[in-house]
Design a protein around this motif. Structure first.
Motif, PDB file in Angstrom:
ATOM      1  N   GLY A 242      98.623 -10.902   0.528  1.00  0.00           N
ATOM      2  CA  GLY A 242      98.268  -9.977  -0.533  1.00  0.00           C
ATOM      3  C   GLY A 242      99.472  -9.458  -1.290  1.00  0.00           C
ATOM      4  O   GLY A 242     100.466 -10.168  -1.472  1.00  0.00           O
ATOM      5  N   MET A 243      99.399  -8.208  -1.706  1.00  0.00           N
ATOM      6  CA  MET A 243     100.444  -7.584  -2.505  1.00  0.00           C
ATOM      7  C   MET A 243     100.981  -6.343  -1.803  1.00  0.00           C
ATOM      8  O   MET A 243     100.212  -5.583  -1.212  1.00  0.00           O
ATOM      9  CB  MET A 243      99.896  -7.144  -3.879  1.00  0.00           C
ATOM     10  CG  MET A 243      99.116  -8.203  -4.616  1.00  0.00           C
ATOM     11  SD  MET A 243     100.185  -9.448  -5.348  1.00  0.00           S
ATOM     12  CE  MET A 243      98.976 -10.408  -6.280  1.00  0.00           C
ATOM     13  N   LEU A 244     102.287  -6.146  -1.898  1.00  0.00           N
ATOM     14  CA  LEU A 244     102.910  -4.929  -1.413  1.00  0.00           C
ATOM     15  C   LEU A 244     103.415  -4.158  -2.627  1.00  0.00           C
ATOM     16  O   LEU A 244     104.151  -4.704  -3.447  1.00  0.00           O
ATOM     17  CB  LEU A 244     104.075  -5.244  -0.473  1.00  0.00           C
ATOM     18  CG  LEU A 244     104.934  -4.053  -0.016  1.00  0.00           C
ATOM     19  CD1 LEU A 244     104.099  -3.087   0.825  1.00  0.00           C
ATOM     20  CD2 LEU A 244     106.148  -4.537   0.769  1.00  0.00           C
ATOM     21  N   TYR A 245     103.008  -2.889  -2.751  1.00  0.00           N
ATOM     22  CA  TYR A 245     103.405  -2.078  -3.891  1.00  0.00           C
ATOM     23  C   TYR A 245     104.397  -1.001  -3.466  1.00  0.00           C
ATOM     24  O   TYR A 245     104.182  -0.289  -2.481  1.00  0.00           O
ATOM     25  CB  TYR A 245     102.178  -1.422  -4.535  1.00  0.00           C
ATOM     26  CG  TYR A 245     101.216  -2.429  -5.120  1.00  0.00           C
ATOM     27  CD1 TYR A 245     101.573  -3.188  -6.228  1.00  0.00           C
ATOM     28  CD2 TYR A 245      99.959  -2.637  -4.556  1.00  0.00           C
ATOM     29  CE1 TYR A 245     100.708  -4.124  -6.766  1.00  0.00           C
ATOM     30  CE2 TYR A 245      99.076  -3.562  -5.085  1.00  0.00           C
ATOM     31  CZ  TYR A 245      99.463  -4.307  -6.202  1.00  0.00           C
ATOM     32  OH  TYR A 245      98.605  -5.242  -6.722  1.00  0.00           O
ATOM     33  N   LEU A 246     105.490  -0.879  -4.228  1.00  0.00           N
ATOM     34  CA  LEU A 246     106.516   0.130  -3.994  1.00  0.00           C
ATOM     35  C   LEU A 246     106.503   1.095  -5.176  1.00  0.00           C
ATOM     36  O   LEU A 246     106.568   0.662  -6.327  1.00  0.00           O
ATOM     37  CB  LEU A 246     107.894  -0.520  -3.864  1.00  0.00           C
ATOM     38  CG  LEU A 246     108.012  -1.689  -2.869  1.00  0.00           C
ATOM     39  CD1 LEU A 246     109.418  -2.270  -2.911  1.00  0.00           C
ATOM     40  CD2 LEU A 246     107.669  -1.222  -1.456  1.00  0.00           C
ATOM     41  N   GLU A 247     106.460   2.402  -4.899  1.00  0.00           N
ATOM     42  CA  GLU A 247     106.269   3.357  -5.983  1.00  0.00           C
ATOM     43  C   GLU A 247     107.245   4.531  -5.984  1.00  0.00           C
ATOM     44  O   GLU A 247     107.253   5.314  -6.933  1.00  0.00           O
ATOM     45  CB  GLU A 247     104.836   3.908  -5.949  1.00  0.00           C
ATOM     46  CG  GLU A 247     103.766   2.838  -6.070  1.00  0.00           C
ATOM     47  CD  GLU A 247     102.358   3.414  -6.098  1.00  0.00           C
ATOM     48  OE1 GLU A 247     102.130   4.373  -6.854  1.00  0.00           O
ATOM     49  OE2 GLU A 247     101.496   2.913  -5.352  1.00  0.00           O
ATOM     50  N   THR A 248     108.064   4.671  -4.955  1.00  0.00           N
ATOM     51  CA  THR A 248     108.991   5.796  -4.966  1.00  0.00           C
ATOM     52  C   THR A 248     110.098   5.531  -5.982  1.00  0.00           C
ATOM     53  O   THR A 248     110.415   4.378  -6.297  1.00  0.00           O
ATOM     54  CB  THR A 248     109.617   6.023  -3.580  1.00  0.00           C
ATOM     55  OG1 THR A 248     110.507   4.937  -3.275  1.00  0.00           O
ATOM     56  CG2 THR A 248     108.545   6.135  -2.500  1.00  0.00           C
ATOM     57  N   GLN A 249     110.690   6.600  -6.483  1.00  0.00           N
ATOM     58  CA  GLN A 249     111.740   6.444  -7.489  1.00  0.00           C
ATOM     59  C   GLN A 249     112.923   5.662  -6.941  1.00  0.00           C
ATOM     60  O   GLN A 249     113.540   4.856  -7.655  1.00  0.00           O
ATOM     61  CB  GLN A 249     112.203   7.821  -7.983  1.00  0.00           C
ATOM     62  CG  GLN A 249     113.221   7.739  -9.115  1.00  0.00           C
ATOM     63  CD  GLN A 249     113.576   9.092  -9.677  1.00  0.00           C
ATOM     64  OE1 GLN A 249     113.075  10.111  -9.244  1.00  0.00           O
ATOM     65  NE2 GLN A 249     114.457   9.099 -10.669  1.00  0.00           N
ATOM     66  N   GLU A 250     113.249   5.883  -5.676  1.00  0.00           N
ATOM     67  CA  GLU A 250     114.365   5.163  -5.067  1.00  0.00           C
ATOM     68  C   GLU A 250     114.106   3.659  -5.055  1.00  0.00           C
ATOM     69  O   GLU A 250     114.995   2.852  -5.361  1.00  0.00           O
ATOM     70  CB  GLU A 250     114.587   5.671  -3.639  1.00  0.00           C
ATOM     71  CG  GLU A 250     115.761   5.001  -2.934  1.00  0.00           C
ATOM     72  CD  GLU A 250     115.958   5.531  -1.521  1.00  0.00           C
ATOM     73  OE1 GLU A 250     116.946   5.111  -0.885  1.00  0.00           O
ATOM     74  OE2 GLU A 250     115.142   6.354  -1.066  1.00  0.00           O
TER      75      GLU A 250
END
Length: 271
Positions: A230-238
């Motif tokens: 599937g997909m891995l989503y990264l959302e933190t500003q860092e």
């Protein structure tokens, strides 16, 4: 939209039961909306944002406008798309103002021809029935249609030279694919660069990624890393800042747009 609702509810220290009472519905409706299984009306969205203490009228209208567009874009729900994270990916594509994609081994999905996409699916280690492949190719082509509109988002793609030289689907398919890349690169909202073998070690050595930026402060940048399940989503500003820096570095290492077109022509001539 689902994640935004959750974020504001939790920031306001409100429970799903309290949210349900606010808009006079059952708790399960709040749960379905927060899991993206049920759309939310503009009036309900405004009411919940007010309940959560969001009092900036400009921000509220930006969120409402994005939600309205999301409802219009719901074509993906008509397909049996798996995993569910792929539906989220499609929504990110169609709502983003800038998409930055680094694909070292294959042509980015938004720039693939039907025959190229079909060859990718046929090479899967899983036994995908022909009818299902037809459906998957149709989804891929449908994803590309939003780029045809003048107000479409900006698309910046960096392809590895290997993506041009791998004969996916055979010589004929690759010739057509390379010609398609040359044609779409003429569009004002598409920027295509190639990272040549001669670049050596580079910032994207860890693999492909897609970075989405949105036209409103209501949504932060999102990085997508695709894997077999599937997909891995990264959302933190860092996290997103790290990938922004990576893409900028790759852009500096890649050939210019004109040089990339020259390489496309050379590779096509060698087939």
């Amino acid at each position: 939209m689902a994640s935004l609702l959750i974020r504001h509810r939790e920031a306001a220290d409100r429970t799903p039961d309290e949210a349900a009472k606010r808009i006079d519905c059952h708790r399960s409706k709040i749960s379905r909306m927060e899991n993206a299984w049920l759309p939310i009306s503009s009036s309900e969205l405004r009411d919940l944002l007010t309940f959560y203490g969001v009092d900036d009228p400009v921000y509220v209208e930006e969120v409402v406008a994005l939600n309205r567009k999301g409802s219009e874009r719901g074509w993906a729900q008509q397909f049996d798309i798996s995993p569910p994270s792929y539906v989220d990916y499609i929504d990110y594509e169609e709502s983003a103002s800038h998409i930055r994609s680094f694909q070292p081994m294959m042509v980015a999905g938004l720039l693939q021809t039907a025959d190229y996409a079909r060859a990718i699916y046929e090479a899967s280690p899983f036994d995908i029935p022909p009818q299902r492949i037809d459906e998957l190719v149709a989804v891929r082509l449908q994803r590309q249609r939003f780029l045809d509109h003048a107000e479409s988002s900006r698309l910046s793609v960096i392809l590895g030279e290997a993506a041009l030289r791998g004969q996916v689907g055979g010589v004929g398919v690759m010739r057509s694919q390379l010609e398609h890349l040359r044609q779409v690169s003429d569009r004002p909202n598409i920027e295509l660069q190639v990272l040549p073998f001669s670049a050596g070690a580079h910032a994207g050595i860890m693999g492909s990624f897609v970075l989405f930026s949105f036209p409103t402060s209501a949504f932060s940048d999102v990085v997508c890393l695709e894997h077999r399940a599937g997909m891995l989503y990264l959302e933190t500003q860092e996290e997103t800042s790290a990938y922004t820096l990576t893409f900028d570095s790759l852009r500096s290492s890649a050939l210019s747009v004109s040089e990339s077109l020259d390489l496309l022509a050379r590779v096509g001539g060698e087939l």
